[in-house]
Write a protein that holds these residues in place. Structure first.
Motif, PDB file in Angstrom:
ATOM      1  N   ARG A   1      39.661  37.798  55.100  1.00 15.47           N
ATOM      2  CA  ARG A   1      38.842  36.663  54.674  1.00 15.47           C
ATOM      3  C   ARG A   1      39.214  35.449  55.514  1.00 15.47           C
ATOM      4  O   ARG A   1      40.281  35.402  56.142  1.00 15.47           O
ATOM      5  CB  ARG A   1      39.092  36.343  53.204  1.00 15.47           C
ATOM      6  CG  ARG A   1      40.546  36.199  52.843  1.00 15.47           C
ATOM      7  CD  ARG A   1      40.764  35.499  51.526  1.00 15.47           C
ATOM      8  NE  ARG A   1      40.592  34.061  51.676  1.00 15.47           N
ATOM      9  CZ  ARG A   1      40.561  33.201  50.651  1.00 15.47           C
ATOM     10  NH1 ARG A   1      40.670  33.643  49.417  1.00 15.47           N
ATOM     11  NH2 ARG A   1      40.416  31.916  50.859  1.00 15.47           N
TER      12      ARG A   1
ATOM     13  N   THR B   1      29.937  40.538  49.652  1.00 14.77           N
ATOM     14  CA  THR B   1      30.484  39.694  50.709  1.00 14.77           C
ATOM     15  C   THR B   1      30.807  38.321  50.143  1.00 14.77           C
ATOM     16  O   THR B   1      29.990  37.716  49.451  1.00 14.77           O
ATOM     17  CB  THR B   1      29.483  39.577  51.865  1.00 14.77           C
ATOM     18  OG1 THR B   1      29.302  40.865  52.447  1.00 14.77           O
ATOM     19  CG2 THR B   1      29.976  38.611  52.936  1.00 14.77           C
TER      20      THR B   1
ATOM     21  N   GLY C   1      35.927  36.680  46.045  1.00 18.78           N
ATOM     22  CA  GLY C   1      37.150  35.893  45.996  1.00 18.78           C
ATOM     23  C   GLY C   1      37.081  34.618  46.799  1.00 18.78           C
ATOM     24  O   GLY C   1      37.958  33.752  46.678  1.00 18.78           O
ATOM     25  N   VAL C   2      36.059  34.482  47.625  1.00 16.56           N
ATOM     26  CA  VAL C   2      35.837  33.268  48.410  1.00 16.56           C
ATOM     27  C   VAL C   2      34.782  32.400  47.734  1.00 16.56           C
ATOM     28  O   VAL C   2      34.921  31.181  47.643  1.00 16.56           O
ATOM     29  CB  VAL C   2      35.394  33.629  49.853  1.00 16.56           C
ATOM     30  CG1 VAL C   2      34.870  32.409  50.581  1.00 16.56           C
ATOM     31  CG2 VAL C   2      36.559  34.257  50.615  1.00 16.56           C
TER      32      VAL C   2
ATOM     33  N   ILE D   1      39.558  43.842  48.338  1.00 12.88           N
ATOM     34  CA  ILE D   1      38.764  43.637  49.542  1.00 12.88           C
ATOM     35  C   ILE D   1      38.744  44.942  50.326  1.00 12.88           C
ATOM     36  O   ILE D   1      39.777  45.599  50.504  1.00 12.88           O
ATOM     37  CB  ILE D   1      39.358  42.509  50.409  1.00 12.88           C
ATOM     38  CG1 ILE D   1      39.392  41.200  49.616  1.00 12.88           C
ATOM     39  CG2 ILE D   1      38.567  42.339  51.694  1.00 12.88           C
ATOM     40  CD1 ILE D   1      38.049  40.715  49.142  1.00 12.88           C
TER      41      ILE D   1
ATOM     42  N   ARG E   1      36.580  39.843  58.361  1.00 11.39           N
ATOM     43  CA  ARG E   1      37.015  38.595  57.719  1.00 11.39           C
ATOM     44  C   ARG E   1      35.985  38.103  56.705  1.00 11.39           C
ATOM     45  O   ARG E   1      36.038  36.967  56.260  1.00 11.39           O
ATOM     46  CB  ARG E   1      37.228  37.513  58.783  1.00 11.39           C
ATOM     47  CG  ARG E   1      38.515  37.657  59.551  1.00 11.39           C
ATOM     48  CD  ARG E   1      38.562  36.789  60.808  1.00 11.39           C
ATOM     49  NE  ARG E   1      38.021  35.456  60.632  1.00 11.39           N
ATOM     50  CZ  ARG E   1      38.701  34.408  60.135  1.00 11.39           C
ATOM     51  NH1 ARG E   1      39.963  34.575  59.741  1.00 11.39           N
ATOM     52  NH2 ARG E   1      38.144  33.226  60.037  1.00 11.39           N
ATOM     53  N   SER E   2      35.059  38.985  56.305  1.00 12.80           N
ATOM     54  CA  SER E   2      33.952  38.557  55.451  1.00 12.80           C
ATOM     55  C   SER E   2      34.265  38.629  53.960  1.00 12.80           C
ATOM     56  O   SER E   2      33.387  38.371  53.137  1.00 12.80           O
ATOM     57  CB  SER E   2      32.707  39.400  55.743  1.00 12.80           C
ATOM     58  OG  SER E   2      32.949  40.769  55.446  1.00 12.80           O
ATOM     59  N   ALA E   3      35.503  38.980  53.604  1.00 12.28           N
ATOM     60  CA  ALA E   3      35.886  39.081  52.186  1.00 12.28           C
ATOM     61  C   ALA E   3      34.918  39.964  51.419  1.00 12.28           C
ATOM     62  O   ALA E   3      34.494  39.641  50.302  1.00 12.28           O
ATOM     63  CB  ALA E   3      35.987  37.694  51.551  1.00 12.28           C
ATOM     64  N   THR E   4      34.534  41.083  52.023  1.00 13.02           N
ATOM     65  CA  THR E   4      33.624  42.019  51.364  1.00 13.02           C
ATOM     66  C   THR E   4      34.427  42.947  50.479  1.00 13.02           C
ATOM     67  O   THR E   4      35.320  43.657  50.949  1.00 13.02           O
ATOM     68  CB  THR E   4      32.824  42.820  52.408  1.00 13.02           C
ATOM     69  OG1 THR E   4      32.027  41.904  53.167  1.00 13.02           O
ATOM     70  CG2 THR E   4      31.922  43.842  51.741  1.00 13.02           C
TER      71      THR E   4
END
Length: 375
Positions: free
Chosen positions: A34, A156, A159-160, A202, A210-213
């Motif tokens: 992420r 996607t 958590g972000v 994740i 890095r897409s926090a998918t």
């Protein structure tokens, strides 16, 4: 290498160059799956998230063409963050189109004032790409609210994001299927800060690393009546709404293609290969392919009316051409470009991931040709 750091149009975003510099500084670090908290804070404070929000809610009122341009610029520096922002804009477009006056004031102001990030949670293990068979449920309560239960995968921004548009079965009559989803489904705005919401991990992806998918779970999540964005017949249209505006994942592919092209040029310059006619011809071919992608993406918002077919076509053409550009650039750069940490290898994996992201390219083809048959 001296690369452009902003799109051709940057509507009221003087801080965008600072965000892009921060992206480039950490784009190769995918260890956490992420973006860093510092990068997310830069996105929140630079005004990127409020770009397409109407002025009356604190946004910039930018056109969807300008929005595609900013997505491409972000994706050029880091496709993973380009995807997160694209999906945020897609969610915002649904709030603008389908939200009540109260919902628009509540949610759009939260983005513009507080920098809250939206994500969407449609997919589930074992479901089809068109989201017509899902198991997440929304059970109505006597007070008009809903209780949500279920698990979502390939979310996607897990958590972000702060707010999630979650697709769930509403328990109403069996719904007819649309291009996406069914009419017995609803879209609910879920706040990650409330009880009953959890991020369960994740995914270790080969592209968009890095897409926090990842996976989220709703366990007895209590949604209020004002958290229901759509129900019944409106839901399938709301899922596909961003495409009608010309908002397209092709913009992410454009950013990837631009970066791969420029790396190939820089490799030739560094190795003194630009004097070779063969190398220059390869560069010309990459440039013509890139120009085609740019033209197709820009055309998605060039006319009034429903822009679904141009947006989906740009997604397919852009992602597949970006893959070709990346592979060609890798061959021109030599074996080093296939190492795990080489930027061209990362870009190639990101381009491949775009072809698979919803709607995946095979479904885009079906949706566009089905619309042609209906004319």
């Amino acid at each position: 290498m001296d690369r452009p750091t902003t799109p051709s149009i940057t509507p009221g975003l003087p801080e965008l160059s600072e965000v892009l510099a921060a992206l480039r500084a950490e784009a190769g670090d995918d260890s956490g799956g992420r973006p860093s908290d510092a990068l997310l804070e830069a996105l929140r404070t630079a005004g990127v998230l409020r770009l397409p929000i109407p002025v009356e809610y604190g946004g910039m009122g930018a056109s969807w063409g300008d929005t595609n341009g900013v997505i491409a610029a972000l994706a050029r520096a880091d496709a993973s963050v380009g995807i997160i922002v694209f999906l945020h804009y897609a969610a915002v477009s649904r709030i603008i189109a389908y939200g009540s006056d109260e919902q628009r004031r509540r949610f759009l102001t939260a983005v513009a004032r507080d920098g809250r990030i939206f994500a969407s949670s449609w997919s589930e293990p074992g479901t089809d790409a068109a989201k017509q068979n899902i198991s997440t449920t929304a059970t109505s309560r006597a007070d008009g609210g809903w209780e949500l239960d279920g698990a979502k995968t390939f979310t996607t921004g897990a958590g972000v994001a702060d707010l999630y548009l979650v697709l769930a079965r509403t328990g109403e009559e069996e719904g007819a299927q649309g291009s996406y989803g069914r009419t017995n489904q609803g879209i609910f705005v879920v706040d990650s800060a409330r009880p009953g919401f959890a991020v369960e991990g994740i995914l270790d992806l080969s592209g968009m690393r890095r897409s926090a998918t990842g996976l989220i779970r709703l366990s007895g999540y209590q949604a209020e009546a004002g958290d229901v964005l759509t129900r019944s017949r409106v839901t399938p249209d709301a899922i596909g709404h961003p495409h009608t505006l010309g908002l397209t994942l092709g913009a992410v592919a454009l950013g990837v293609a631009e970066e791969a092209h420029d790396i190939a040029v820089e490799v030739g310059r560094r190795r003194m290969l630009l004097d070779s006619p063969l190398y220059r011809h390869h560069i010309f071919e990459l440039g013509s392919q890139l120009a085609a992608v740019r033209g197709v993406v820009e055309s998605t918002t060039g006319e009034r009316g429903d822009r679904t077919s141009p947006a989906l076509t740009a997604k397919v053409f852009g992602s597949e051409t970006a893959e070709t550009i990346c592979r060609t650039a890798q061959g021109m750069a030599g074996s080093a470009a296939f190492s795990r940490n080489h930027p061209l290898n990362r870009l190639a994996q990101d381009a491949r991931a775009i072809t698979l992201m919803g709607p995946p390219n095979y479904l885009c083809r079906e949706l566009v040709t089905a619309r042609m048959a209906q004319r």
